[in-house]
Write an enzyme that holds these catalytic residues in place. Structure first.
Site, PDB file in Angstrom:
ATOM      1  CG  ASN A 103      -1.754   1.269   1.271  1.00 42.71           C
ATOM      2  OD1 ASN A 103      -2.576   1.491   0.397  1.00 42.71           O
ATOM      3  ND2 ASN A 103      -1.506   2.122   2.250  1.00 42.71           N
ATOM      4  CG  HIS A 104       2.412   2.029   3.231  1.00 46.96           C
ATOM      5  ND1 HIS A 104       1.157   1.605   3.623  1.00 46.96           N
ATOM      6  CD2 HIS A 104       3.284   1.370   4.027  1.00 46.96           C
ATOM      7  CE1 HIS A 104       1.279   0.736   4.612  1.00 46.96           C
ATOM      8  NE2 HIS A 104       2.564   0.571   4.887  1.00 46.96           N
ATOM      9  CG  ASP A 201       0.255  -4.265   5.524  1.00 48.82           C
ATOM     10  OD1 ASP A 201      -0.162  -4.626   6.629  1.00 48.82           O
ATOM     11  OD2 ASP A 201       0.652  -3.109   5.284  1.00 48.82           O
ATOM     12  CD  GLU A 243      -3.979  -5.644   8.116  1.00 52.02           C
ATOM     13  OE1 GLU A 243      -3.897  -5.285   9.295  1.00 52.02           O
ATOM     14  OE2 GLU A 243      -3.381  -5.049   7.199  1.00 52.02           O
ATOM     15  CG  ASP A 310      -1.194  -4.668  13.662  1.00 49.34           C
ATOM     16  OD1 ASP A 310      -0.082  -4.119  13.783  1.00 49.34           O
ATOM     17  OD2 ASP A 310      -1.644  -5.063  12.576  1.00 49.34           O
TER      18      ASP A 310
HETATM   19  C1  GLC Z   1      -1.035  -3.433   8.878  1.00 55.70           C
HETATM   20  C2  GLC Z   1      -0.012  -4.040   9.808  1.00 55.70           C
HETATM   21  C3  GLC Z   1       0.467  -2.986  10.760  1.00 55.70           C
HETATM   22  C4  GLC Z   1       1.079  -1.852   9.983  1.00 55.70           C
HETATM   23  C5  GLC Z   1       0.118  -1.335   8.916  1.00 55.70           C
HETATM   24  C6  GLC Z   1       0.812  -0.441   7.943  1.00 55.70           C
HETATM   25  O1  GLC Z   1      -2.167  -3.026   9.545  1.00 55.70           O
HETATM   26  O2  GLC Z   1      -0.527  -5.180  10.440  1.00 55.70           O
HETATM   27  O3  GLC Z   1       1.367  -3.488  11.693  1.00 55.70           O
HETATM   28  O4  GLC Z   1       1.421  -0.796  10.823  1.00 55.70           O
HETATM   29  O5  GLC Z   1      -0.455  -2.374   8.174  1.00 55.70           O
HETATM   30  O6  GLC Z   1       1.605  -1.163   7.054  1.00 55.70           O
END
Ligand code: GLC
Ligand code: CA
Length: 552
Positions: A103-104, A201, A243, A310
């Site tokens: 995502n990033h 993720d 996720e 998390d």
């Molecule tokens: C997901 C991960 C988390 C992380 C986030 C950003 O939620 O489980 O730990 O900070 O993505 O990548």
């Protein structure tokens, strides 16, 4: 053919290389250490390891801020060590999936450096920019209370850039076809090195439209089909585990309705309701959550977990339910995080109460899907609330009573080893528990064995059986002419329940875990007395079930 879908009955173990085992004495876990502990994991019964991010990274977000997708962070070893580890895992029949953080990137990724400094670079459009400060610049933060905005000004580019997460994690422009190509290339790289798939993720954000003018959330699910098709071309039996903490009406958008998107998703809705049930004793909302998430394509599967890396996100509960869980399991402000969750480990949340720990695990292992264990929870590790945010529950694995819990020979470890009187390594460690037949570790090993011998749970059709009690959950699984019934009493008090089993020839319930079986009455009704926090795994019929198992 269905047996080929290995992920439907896997036992997944989530591990952070950094905090598992250090072999070269620098205080940081490494691939060689993880490799040497593979026998431990094989003994426990793990069939798939989920590696948290291990790529080169400044690790401002524990590796979820990647600077190179095609490598191993030097502190964990070399690419050679990774390949050795993969080979040793394969020898033991253990599959490996990797975290795919797309995502990033990190703000230090060469792509972003190039993008911010050179307006003509192709990388400029790999990120999401705005000339003016967007109207919603301080909306939609994932880490409220810590993260101040979702847009920040970059003085080098003289533009605002979008970051759904921390400001050092600029979002990739996942609509850009070149970015999509690159994502597939990353997948292809690790598949070639032997992984069996990915934990993807932050998926809802990957497929969301991004930009200063985006109003109401909009997703492009076609990219999921692209990812799936690519993955399956490269490696037929690889799988994608998403996720995606989304509402049930979105589930099929992620799974796809013709087996064409994600193979698996974490069931966040059920997870939160499991914790509500553990806190309140009331299983009714959990029943609703299970029914709401029942629908899934034939090859798809839910992943069930208790805790992960998390905070325990309770955002989908009602305010009242959330307060109930907070009061029971994380009453102090320091235990809570981001206005929605709890940053503790499982054992302290359940007051280290063995009966409740077993109940929680037994429940997780018998929910309709694939269980995912968090490293250290099999021995009941605790947390360190002095550490910031989610790090409280990310401390090193406790192997023994040796200094630094046998995790490292260094004076200082990457995160401090827990050393308190309740959950410290002198009290809670693998070596002691290995010797003790009654330990949580050995209990977990046995429950995993039992779970593997009840493949009905992963493969079968299921339904909730009425128990007449708001505190007792009973689920029946049917598969290939075999059936199991799993019963859990979430209450501290004992309950009498009635269970109707309609199979005319099979009137007995054989307890898989202990010696008290049950014979049904003429009407097929079983009267069971189940102690506080009790659980039962029953096989319907006799132990000759194996002979009755049909081929399809
Ligand atoms: C997901 C991960 C988390 C992380 C986030 C950003 O939620 O489980 O730990 O900070 O993505 O990548
Ligand atoms: Ca090391």
């Amino acid at each position: 053919m269905i047996n080929d879908l290995w992920y439907k009955n896997a036992v997944v173990y989530c591990v952070n290389v950094e905090t598992f085992m250090d072999t070269n004495g620098d205080g940081v876990g490494d691939f060689e250490g993880l490799a040497r502990r593979l026998d431990y994991l094989a003994g426990l019964g793990v069939t798939c390891i989920w590696l948290l991010p291990f790529y080169p990274s400044p690790r401002r977000d524990d590796g979820y801020d990647v600077t190179d997708y095609y490598g191993v962070d030097r502190r964990y070893g070399s690419s050679g060590d990774f390949v050795e580890f993969m080979n040793l895992a394969r020898e033991r029949g253990i599959r490996v999936i990797a975290d795919l953080v797309i995502n990033h990137t990190s703000i230090d990724h060469p792509w972003f450096k190039e993008a911010r400094s050179n307006p003509r670079s192709k990388y400029r459009d790999w990120y999401v920019w705005s000339k003016k400060r967007p109207r919603n610049w301080n909306k939609g933060m994932v880490f409220p209370g810590v993260q101040k905005s979702t847009w920040s000004y970059d003085s080098e580019a003289r533009l605002w850039y979008f970051h759904r997460f921390y400001d050092f994690q600029p979002d990739l422009n996942t609509e850009n076809p070149e970015v999509r190509e690159e994502i597939k290339r990353i997948m292809g790289y690790w598949l070639e090195l032997g992984v069996s798939g990915f934990r993807v993720d932050a998926l809802p954000f990957v497929v969301s439209k991004k930009g200063a003018t985006v109003g109401k959330p909009e997703q492009d699910f076609d990219f999921l089909r692209e990812m799936r098709a690519f993955l399956q071309w490269r490696q037929g039996d690889a799988m994608l585990l998403a996720e995606a903490n989304v509402l049930p009406d979105q589930d099929l958008k992620y799974f796809g309705d013709s087996d064409d998107r994600m193979h698996m998703m974490f069931n966040f809705l059920v997870n939160q309701n499991v914790f509500y049930a553990l806190a309140s004793g009331d299983v009714r909302p959990l029943t609703v959550a299970l029914k709401k998430t029942k629908q899934r394509p034939i090859t798809a599967q839910w992943a069930y977990f208790l805790r992960n890396n998390d905070e325990l996100d309770l955002g989908r509960l009602t305010d009242e339910q959330r307060q109930t869980v907070f009061a029971k399991m994380g009453p102090e402000k320091s235990m809570q995080l981001y206005d929605r969750g709890i940053r503790r480990r499982l054992a302290p949340m359940l007051d280290g109460d063995r009966r409740r720990l077993e109940l929680a695990y037994s429940l997780m292992f018998t929910l309709p899907g694939t269980p995912v264990i968090r490293y250290g929870d099999e021995i009941g590790m605790g947390d360190d609330l002095r550490l910031k945010e989610r790090q409280a529950a990310r401390t090193p694995m406790q192997w023994s009573t040796e200094p630094q819990a046998g995790f490292t020979t260094a004076e200082k470890s990457v995160l401090p080893v827990i050393d308190d009187e309740l959950y410290g390594y002198r009290k809670v460690n693998v070596a002691d528990q290995r010797r003790d037949p009654q330990s949580l570790l050995n209990w977990t090993e046995r429950i995993i064995r039992a779970r593997k011998e009840a493949p009905e749970v992963g493969w079968g059709d299921w339904r909730i059986l009425p128990t007449g009690s708001p505190n007792v959950l009973a689920i029946r699984y049917d598969w290939r002419d075999n059936a199991v019934v799993m019963v859990h009493n979430l209450d501290s008090k004992p309950h009498r329940i009635k269970l109707r089993i309609d199979d005319r020839e099979r009137t007995s319930l054989i307890n898989i875990l202990a010696n008290d079986h049950s014979e049904g009455g003429e009407d097929g009704v079983h009267k069971l007395a189940i102690e506080g926090y009790g659980y039962r795994w029953y096989r319907v019929g006799g132990l000759d079930y194996i002979l009755h198992r049909s081929r399809s």
